[in-house]
Scaffold this motif. Structure first.
Motif, PDB file in Angstrom:
ATOM      1  N   VAL A   1      -6.633 -10.644  -1.501  1.00 22.22           N
ATOM      2  CA  VAL A   1      -6.424  -9.348  -2.149  1.00 22.22           C
ATOM      3  C   VAL A   1      -5.744  -8.375  -1.183  1.00 22.22           C
ATOM      4  O   VAL A   1      -4.775  -7.699  -1.529  1.00 22.22           O
TER       5      VAL A   1
ATOM      6  N   ILE B   1      -2.121  -9.366  -0.713  1.00 23.91           N
ATOM      7  CA  ILE B   1      -1.309  -9.044  -1.893  1.00 23.91           C
ATOM      8  C   ILE B   1      -1.065  -7.545  -1.960  1.00 23.91           C
ATOM      9  O   ILE B   1       0.058  -7.092  -2.214  1.00 23.91           O
ATOM     10  N   LEU B   2      -2.092  -6.757  -1.691  1.00 25.78           N
ATOM     11  CA  LEU B   2      -1.927  -5.301  -1.770  1.00 25.78           C
ATOM     12  C   LEU B   2      -0.945  -4.797  -0.713  1.00 25.78           C
ATOM     13  O   LEU B   2      -0.087  -3.967  -1.010  1.00 25.78           O
TER      14      LEU B   2
ATOM     15  N   ALA C   1       2.404  -5.714  -1.829  1.00 31.33           N
ATOM     16  CA  ALA C   1       2.807  -4.887  -2.972  1.00 31.33           C
ATOM     17  C   ALA C   1       3.273  -3.529  -2.468  1.00 31.33           C
ATOM     18  O   ALA C   1       4.314  -3.016  -2.903  1.00 31.33           O
TER      19      ALA C   1
ATOM     20  N   GLY D   1       6.986  -2.551  -2.816  1.00 32.58           N
ATOM     21  CA  GLY D   1       7.169  -1.403  -3.705  1.00 32.58           C
ATOM     22  C   GLY D   1       7.911  -0.280  -3.002  1.00 32.58           C
ATOM     23  O   GLY D   1       8.877   0.278  -3.550  1.00 32.58           O
TER      24      GLY D   1
ATOM     25  N   THR E   1       3.161 -12.441  -6.194  1.00 29.23           N
ATOM     26  CA  THR E   1       2.198 -11.557  -6.859  1.00 29.23           C
ATOM     27  C   THR E   1       2.365 -10.137  -6.335  1.00 29.23           C
ATOM     28  O   THR E   1       2.448  -9.166  -7.103  1.00 29.23           O
ATOM     29  N   GLY E   2       2.419 -10.031  -4.980  1.00 30.88           N
ATOM     30  CA  GLY E   2       2.613  -8.722  -4.377  1.00 30.88           C
ATOM     31  C   GLY E   2       3.919  -8.105  -4.837  1.00 30.88           C
ATOM     32  O   GLY E   2       3.994  -6.913  -5.102  1.00 30.88           O
TER      33      GLY E   2
ATOM     34  N   VAL F   1       5.639  -8.617  -7.666  1.00 37.12           N
ATOM     35  CA  VAL F   1       5.603  -8.156  -9.057  1.00 37.12           C
ATOM     36  C   VAL F   1       4.846  -6.830  -9.137  1.00 37.12           C
ATOM     37  O   VAL F   1       5.311  -5.855  -9.743  1.00 37.12           O
ATOM     38  N   LEU F   2       3.708  -6.788  -8.459  1.00 37.20           N
ATOM     39  CA  LEU F   2       2.946  -5.532  -8.399  1.00 37.20           C
ATOM     40  C   LEU F   2       3.798  -4.426  -7.778  1.00 37.20           C
ATOM     41  O   LEU F   2       3.825  -3.290  -8.251  1.00 37.20           O
ATOM     42  N   GLY F   3       4.493  -4.815  -6.696  1.00 35.41           N
ATOM     43  CA  GLY F   3       5.299  -3.852  -5.949  1.00 35.41           C
ATOM     44  C   GLY F   3       6.413  -3.276  -6.790  1.00 35.41           C
ATOM     45  O   GLY F   3       6.678  -2.075  -6.753  1.00 35.41           O
TER      46      GLY F   3
ATOM     47  N   ALA G   1       6.446  -2.938  -9.974  1.00 33.01           N
ATOM     48  CA  ALA G   1       5.834  -2.000 -10.908  1.00 33.01           C
ATOM     49  C   ALA G   1       5.526  -0.680 -10.198  1.00 33.01           C
ATOM     50  O   ALA G   1       5.809   0.408 -10.720  1.00 33.01           O
ATOM     51  N   LEU G   2       4.988  -0.794  -8.981  1.00 28.55           N
ATOM     52  CA  LEU G   2       4.697   0.396  -8.177  1.00 28.55           C
ATOM     53  C   LEU G   2       5.964   1.180  -7.878  1.00 28.55           C
ATOM     54  O   LEU G   2       5.948   2.413  -7.857  1.00 28.55           O
TER      55      LEU G   2
END
Lengths: 890, 115
Positions: free
Chosen positions: A101, A104-105, A108, A112, A415-416, A418-420, A422-423
């Motif tokens: 986690v 990934i964060l 991200a 991002g 994963t990071g 895709v999140l990034g 979006a961020l």
């Protein structure tokens, strides 16, 4: 064939486990039947049952191989391997969810931030302007002096001469900022609108057509022409509800009717979105200003002919200007030559360095995050060394092993990522909101290139973070792991070296980031603590413009000013009030030539300037500018009795270095061609015209002289007894009671003016500082991780050392030094890199040297303390190892 | 190439499918053992082939939908999976045969020219 092959395999992938089982059972049965038939055949030939079975097996071949081959028929081996690797990686991640986690964060955040900043850089700095053939558009500026001084605006007289002779240009247009009081029609409030006055061909030079109505013509752009106006799309919608029947009707600007000719397209926001409408240049400019070569107040846009270089086109115009200079030099300040600048650069201005600095720092941050992840994965791959060795022994190829080990880092990065992404959408929005002075802010949006960048950066992070550990975990020596005991081996030493190298790099990058952030922050603090030279607490300012028929005579302006001041000063809660044309920190406004009557005239061609200000007698004390010598204006110094002037200390330093300025005279010729002498009656303290800019010579003339050109622009400064913002409405009502049609703008407290001018530099400094902080944290975690791992690996060795009599202190310092070494090397590298890198941000620094000692020293201290803290825990743990326990762990 | 020494030949990639389909076309539904036996007979044991090699080809052809397998009984009342050409299989066989002939002819022409 291929389609069928593909479909078959897709089906193979999609079938479920039960169907799979059934199919393989059936194959077993089929093969068994086959063997039975073969056996029967051989028995029929007279063999014994045993011999027949043996022959049957020989005839058929290895059943395991057949089964495997049949199974593979129904699958994509690559995809299936991938699937297996993904499953494996997911299990790994589930085993240590905290790590997954966090990783990934961090990814991200890093991705991002990168995508968001790239979106801004791409939209603002890289994307061409929205005009046709934007590369052929240049801005032309004049310069004086030899060597050439700074670029300055163009006088209309120069422009019309260039236009006649510049053959390298397809078209050339002139424009300048202006503004109007717009009367409220139909119950709307009166407002002041920013406007542009542009030559009729400005829009065709840029390649813009009105979407409704018709363009300006040469006939519209004459001093005697009936006034016309072109509205921007946003103004048309805001003020006229987008009703096209407005074309041909009039709008009252400064009390004069202007016929609306057309509406500009929505995308047209040049030079920035605050401009609400355009009027023809010659309609809005006095005849003297149209002819003069000495008054530099306009910008020139030119479109190069196709195939003509800017250099040659400008050389021609510059030659024309030089002739003008030689001819007119004695009469006033005149440009000696012409330079050009690509229009995009001109629009983007000085946001380039801060944006690239931010982009560089987020790239650094992402790189640090990658190195950290890589580092942690190296540790993990080391832990899996035995397993890898066994797999290799059983026939796994190196590619397969690398693929398997990289899957986890790729999973984390994807994963990071895709999140990034979006961020990044949110971050871009936030950045644009907070960055008040961003040029082309309306054009900021992601596009194809941003998408490519995002994909690229995700792939790159995955590879950077994953490839190194995978390579190191599967190198040729992997089989050694089977021979080596758990005791220290050359392989794990090499890996420890790799980890330390990664760590060194990480720390070096962190140092560069910290130094950059430190410099920006220090420069912001300098800016913030800049002394404006006046009071900033409890001061309210607002701006209005006395223009049009109501204010075209001295008496009208003076009477309005006098009544207003009386009214305001009588308001409860008001301590003092004064009038000027531009408050401290409010900008340059304009300058005037300085001619001192008592001094011998300057040599021809030399001109000196001071910033032009106006003030009423009460202004200085109201805003807290101290009187140094002499006196302020008196109330009877008004109308034509206004031949007095007050200067600041910088003015005295510049123009009267060795004499008393009081009683001397400045010669100004705005009332008559011969000009009049203005007596210097007082010297006041220095104020800054803009925060972050050096002090300049200033001179104040009596605003109550009421001369329309000089006294029309008014800033009312009110010192309040309480919270200044609470007085806003009362003061505005007082203005409206004198002239309900007079719009008021820029209602700001002095503190807001200061805040506005430091907002962007504070914003970027804080952002870079935040990035640097995160990097420091990551580096500390990395350092801790590596050292903790090394200590675990060396438990036995340490145990033996202690059993042989090593003291705990020695062990402590041994481990501590082991961890601090990469920190020291990284620090050295980082400092060396910083001395080079900070030079690049020099232009973004204010009052701070790129090699500022305080910043460097505090960065070194911060890093050392952090490194020490990160190393202390593992070292302490090593020192507490119980030798007996350690030796037994094997 | 001299055939006197009767050296076993390696089967050409992709030709096994054609041979199997052709076999099924000429003598109707067969089980794997029968197909293998038939192959040996026709090739006079020239094909160096484990009988098991047939299976991947059978799976492949079945996946393409060119043959269909059904469980049945042999004359000795043993169970076995009988494969038959499907409609699509017949068409494919025609196409593949044509292709093979063209190909073989082409190669032959080159070989003849060289001689």
């Amino acid at each position: 064939m291929h389609v069928r092959w593909f479909l078959a395999r897709i089906r193979g992938l999609l079938r479920n486990a039960r169907a799979d089982e059934r199919a393989s059972e059936e194959r077993e049965r089929e093969i068994a039947a086959h063997l039975a038939l073969l056996e029967e055949e051989f028995r029929a030939k007279g063999m014994t049952a045993e011999e027949a079975r043996r022959q049957a097996h020989l005839r058929l071949g290895n059943p395991t191989m057949i089964r495997e081959e049949m199974r593979q028929m129904g699958s994509f081996p690559l995809l299936e391997n991938l699937w297996r690797d993904v499953g494996y990686a997911l299990r790994q991640m589930r085993k240590s969810p905290g790590f997954a986690v966090t990783a990934i964060l961090v990814m991200a955040l890093g991705i991002g931030a990168n995508v968001a900043l790239f979106t801004v850089v791409r939209s603002v700095l890289l994307r061409p302007l929205p005009f046709p053939d934007p590369n052929r558009l240049v801005m032309l500026y004049g310069y004086q002096g030899n060597p050439p001084g700074p670029n300055h605006y163009v006088s209309a007289g120069d422009f019309y001469d260039w236009q006649k002779t510049g053959r390298g240009f397809e078209q050339m247009a002139i424009w300048r900022w202006t503004g109007f009081n717009l009367a409220g029609n139909g119950g709307e409030l009166p407002e002041f609108v920013n406007a542009g006055a542009g030559s009729w061909n400005l829009f065709s030079t840029l390649g813009v057509q009105p979407v409704i109505g018709r363009p300006f013509t040469a006939d519209d752009d004459q001093p005697s022409a009936a006034p016309t106006a072109m509205l921007t799309w946003s103004f048309f919608h805001r003020r006229f509800n987008g009703n096209p029947s407005i074309i041909g009707q009039t709008v009252r600007l400064n009390g004069k009717p202007y016929v609306i000719r057309g509406i500009l397209p929505q995308w047209f926001t040049y030079p920035d979105p605050t401009i609400q409408l355009w009027v023809p240049f010659q309609v809005d400019t006095s005849v003297e200003d149209l002819r003069t070569h000495y008054n530099h107040m306009s910008q020139v846009v030119a479109r190069l002919r196709p195939g003509v270089s800017a250099t040659s086109a400008v050389a021609e115009v510059s030659a024309v200007q030089h002739q003008l200079y030689l001819r007119l030099n004695g009469g006033g300040p005149i440009a000696q030559g012409v330079v050009s600048r690509p229009m995009l650069e001109d629009v983007v201005g000085d946001v380039k360095t801060p944006l690239y600095t931010l982009l560089a720092s987020v790239i650094c941050l992402l790189l640090i995050a990658c190195l950290n992840l890589s580092n942690l994965l190296v540790a993990r791959s080391a832990a899996r060394r035995r397993e890898t060795a066994i797999r290799t022994a059983l026939g796994s190829s190196r590619m397969q092993l690398i693929g398997q080990q990289m899957t986890e880092s790729l999973l984390i990065c994807i994963t990071g990522g895709v999140l990034g992404v979006a961020l990044a959408g949110l971050a871009t929005h936030w950045l644009v909101m907070r960055w008040t002075d961003m040029p082309r802010a309306e054009a900021i949006r992601p596009d194809g290139l941003v998408l490519v960048f995002a994909f690229g950066i995700i792939a790159l992070t995955g590879i950077v973070a994953g490839l190194l550990p995978a390579l190191s975990g599967t190198d040729a020596s992997v089989l050694m792991a089977l021979q080596e005991g758990a005791r220290g081996s050359s392989g794990s030493k090499a890996r420890a070296r790799l980890r330390k190298a990664l760590l060194t790099l990480e720390i070096a990058l962190t140092v560069v980031l910290l130094v950059g952030a430190g410099l920006l922050f220090r420069s912001f603090l300098r800016l913030r603590s800049d002394d404006l030279g006046c009071a900033t607490k409890n001061i309210l300012t607002m701006n209005f413009f006395l223009r049009g028929d109501k204010y075209h005579k001295q008496a009208q302006i003076v009477s309005f000013d006098t009544q207003l001041l009386e009214k305001i000063r009588r308001l409860p809660g008001v301590a003092a009030a004064g009038l000027t044309n531009c408050a401290p920190g409010g900008g340059y406004y304009g300058d005037m030539e300085v001619n001192i009557s008592e001094h011998p005239p300057l040599p021809a061609g030399q001109h000196r300037f001071a910033i032009f200000r106006t003030a009423d007698p009460g202004y200085f004390s109201a805003i807290g500018i101290p009187l140094i010598r002499g006196r302020l204006f008196t109330p009877d110094e008004r109308m034509d009795n206004d031949k007095y002037v007050i200067v600041n200390q910088e003015f005295v330093r510049d123009f009267f270095p060795h004499e008393d300025p009081l009683g001397k005279h400045l010669h100004e010729n705005w009332r008559s061609a011969a000009g009049e002498d203005y007596e210097i009656v007082g010297v006041v303290g220095d104020t800054l015209y803009e925060i972050g800019q050096p002090k300049r010579a200033m001179m104040w003339f009596p605003i109550l002289g009421g001369f329309p050109g000089n006294s029309s622009d008014v800033v009312l400064a009110v010192r309040t007894r309480g919270e200044p913002e609470a007085m806003t409405l009362t003061v505005q009502k007082a203005i409206a009671s004198l002239d309900p049609e007079l719009p008021v703008k820029n209602v700001l407290t002095m503190e807001q003016i200061v805040g506005q001018s430091t907002a962007d530099s504070s914003f970027s400094a804080k952002l870079v500082l935040a990035f640097a902080g995160v990097s420091l944290l990551l580096a500390a975690v990395g350092l801790y991780g590596v050292l903790a791992y090394l200590v675990t690996q060396r438990t036995q060795e340490i145990g033996i050392r202690m059993a042989l009599g090593a003291e705990r202190e020695r062990v402590l310092s041994l481990v501590l030094l082991d961890g601090l070494r990469p920190a020291f090397i990284g620090l050295g590298l980082g400092i060396a890199a910083s001395t080079a890198a900070t030079r690049l941000i020099r232009s973004a620094l204010y009052g701070t040297s790129p090699l500022d000692a305080t910043v460097f020293v505090s960065v070194i201290a911060t890093l050392l303390v952090t490194a020490l803290a990160a190393c202390l825990l593992p070292a302490w743990r090593a020192a507490r190892i119980d030798p007996m326990q350690a030796l037994r762990t094997e | 190439m001299s055939s006197k020494e009767r050296e076993p030949v390696q089967i050409l990639q992709g030709t096994l499918d054609l041979i199997v389909m052709r076999t099924l076309e000429t003598i109707g539904p067969q089980h794997a053992y029968q197909i293998a036996t038939r192959l040996e007979q026709v090739s006079e044991s020239l094909l160096n082939l484990n009988q098991g090699t047939l299976y991947p080809a059978l799976v492949r052809l079945e996946q393409y939908g060119w043959i269909r397998g059904e469980w049945g009984r042999t004359e000795n009342n043993r169970e076995a999976k009988f494969y038959a050409l499907t409609k699509a299989g017949r068409k494919a066989l025609e196409r593949e045969t044509e292709r093979w002939r063209t190909m073989a002819g082409l190669v032959e022409r080159f070989l003849a020219e060289e001689a």
